[in-house]
Scaffold this active site. Structure first.
Site, PDB file in Angstrom:
ATOM      1  N   ARG A   1     -38.812  -5.097  38.576  1.00  0.00           N
ATOM      2  CA  ARG A   1     -39.354  -4.292  37.355  1.00  0.00           C
ATOM      3  C   ARG A   1     -38.695  -5.187  36.126  1.00  0.00           C
ATOM      4  NH1 ARG A   1     -42.136   0.095  37.073  1.00  0.00           N
ATOM      5  NH2 ARG A   1     -42.439   1.091  39.216  1.00  0.00           N
TER       6      ARG A   1
ATOM      7  N   ASN B   1     -47.302 -16.542  30.972  1.00  0.00           N
ATOM      8  CA  ASN B   1     -47.194 -17.372  29.842  1.00  0.00           C
ATOM      9  C   ASN B   1     -46.721 -18.643  30.455  1.00  0.00           C
ATOM     10  OD1 ASN B   1     -47.650 -15.509  27.749  1.00  0.00           O
ATOM     11  ND2 ASN B   1     -45.420 -14.542  28.406  1.00  0.00           N
TER      12      ASN B   1
ATOM     13  N   HIS C   1     -44.022 -16.941  36.582  1.00  0.00           N
ATOM     14  CA  HIS C   1     -44.056 -15.410  36.913  1.00  0.00           C
ATOM     15  C   HIS C   1     -45.259 -14.854  36.269  1.00  0.00           C
ATOM     16  CE1 HIS C   1     -41.831 -16.060  33.073  1.00  0.00           C
ATOM     17  NE2 HIS C   1     -42.500 -15.044  32.635  1.00  0.00           N
TER      18      HIS C   1
HETATM   19  P1  AMP Z   1     -41.924 -14.738  29.546  1.00  0.00           P
HETATM   20  O1  AMP Z   1     -41.764 -14.630  28.101  1.00  0.00           O
HETATM   21  O2  AMP Z   1     -43.208 -14.535  30.173  1.00  0.00           O
HETATM   22  O3  AMP Z   1     -41.089 -16.032  30.259  1.00  0.00           O
HETATM   23  O4  AMP Z   1     -41.039 -13.334  30.324  1.00  0.00           O
HETATM   24  C1  AMP Z   1     -39.946 -13.332  30.783  1.00  0.00           C
HETATM   25  C2  AMP Z   1     -39.767 -11.575  30.998  1.00  0.00           C
HETATM   26  O5  AMP Z   1     -38.517 -11.701  32.073  1.00  0.00           O
HETATM   27  C3  AMP Z   1     -39.484 -10.870  29.751  1.00  0.00           C
HETATM   28  O6  AMP Z   1     -40.383  -9.693  29.653  1.00  0.00           O
HETATM   29  C4  AMP Z   1     -37.911 -10.403  29.869  1.00  0.00           C
HETATM   30  O7  AMP Z   1     -37.743  -8.947  29.587  1.00  0.00           O
HETATM   31  C5  AMP Z   1     -37.839 -10.670  31.342  1.00  0.00           C
HETATM   32  N1  AMP Z   1     -36.403 -10.681  31.838  1.00  0.00           N
HETATM   33  C6  AMP Z   1     -35.428 -11.307  31.520  1.00  0.00           C
HETATM   34  N2  AMP Z   1     -34.390 -11.289  32.175  1.00  0.00           N
HETATM   35  C7  AMP Z   1     -34.664 -10.381  33.102  1.00  0.00           C
HETATM   36  C8  AMP Z   1     -33.873  -9.814  34.179  1.00  0.00           C
HETATM   37  N3  AMP Z   1     -32.527 -10.369  34.431  1.00  0.00           N
HETATM   38  N4  AMP Z   1     -34.495  -8.911  35.017  1.00  0.00           N
HETATM   39  C9  AMP Z   1     -35.666  -8.470  34.708  1.00  0.00           C
HETATM   40  N5  AMP Z   1     -36.656  -8.920  33.887  1.00  0.00           N
HETATM   41  C10 AMP Z   1     -36.081  -9.807  33.048  1.00  0.00           C
END
Ligand code: AMP
Length: 127
Positions: A34, A97, A110
């Site tokens: 999540r 992204n 991801h």
């Molecule tokens: P992006 O901008 O596509 O690289 O998305 C990165 C995502 O990772 C964001 O939606 C963050 O909220 C999420 N994120 C960052 N750190 C964590 C974490 N420790 N556990 C879960 N999600 C995370």
């Protein structure tokens, strides 16, 4: 294709068990958990366990076993959550992204699976 993988990124730390996560599904090559800052009632991140930076890096260089495992795991999640139209759900969106213009925050490939509310247009207004 020239990508340098930074093994100090936060998802690499999650994969090594150095940081906790709220796991939804784990398979041989894939982990889903999540999002820590959900932008919809369901906000799941799906990552390959291998060191890939972006979608094109993963899809272009990962083994077929990794790619199939990732795709099947992603499909299973949308079905298990009950959001896939084929599972009677109201739908979902997959986003990935890559790089600066897309504002990729974590340099480990991801996908975001988002669902649970009307998700609006694909993109926000320009800028
Ligand atoms: P992006 O901008 O596509 O690289 O998305 C990165 C995502 O990772 C964001 O939606 C963050 O909220 C999420 N994120 C960052 N750190 C964590 C974490 N420790 N556990 C879960 N999600 C995370």
């Amino acid at each position: 294709m020239a990508y340098m993988y930074d093994d100090q990124n936060i998802f690499a730390k999650i994969l090594r068990g150095e940081i906790p996560n709220n796991t939804v599904l784990e398979t041989e090559h894939t982990l889903a958990f999540r999002d820590i800052a959900p932008q919809a009632p369901e906000h799941i991140l799906v990552i390959p366990k291998g060191p890939y930076v972006t979608y094109d890096h993963f899809a272009g260089t990962a083994s077929e076993a990794e790619i199939v495992d990732f795709a099947r795991a992603s499909a299973k999640i949308s079905n298990d959550l009950g959001v896939a139209p084929g599972a009677g759900g109201n739908g979902f969106r997959v986003i990935t992204n890559a790089g600066e213009d897309a504002i990729q925050e974590v340099p480990h490939f991801h996908i975001h699976i988002l669902a649970g509310r009307p998700l609006g247009g694909i993109l926000p207004a320009e800028g």
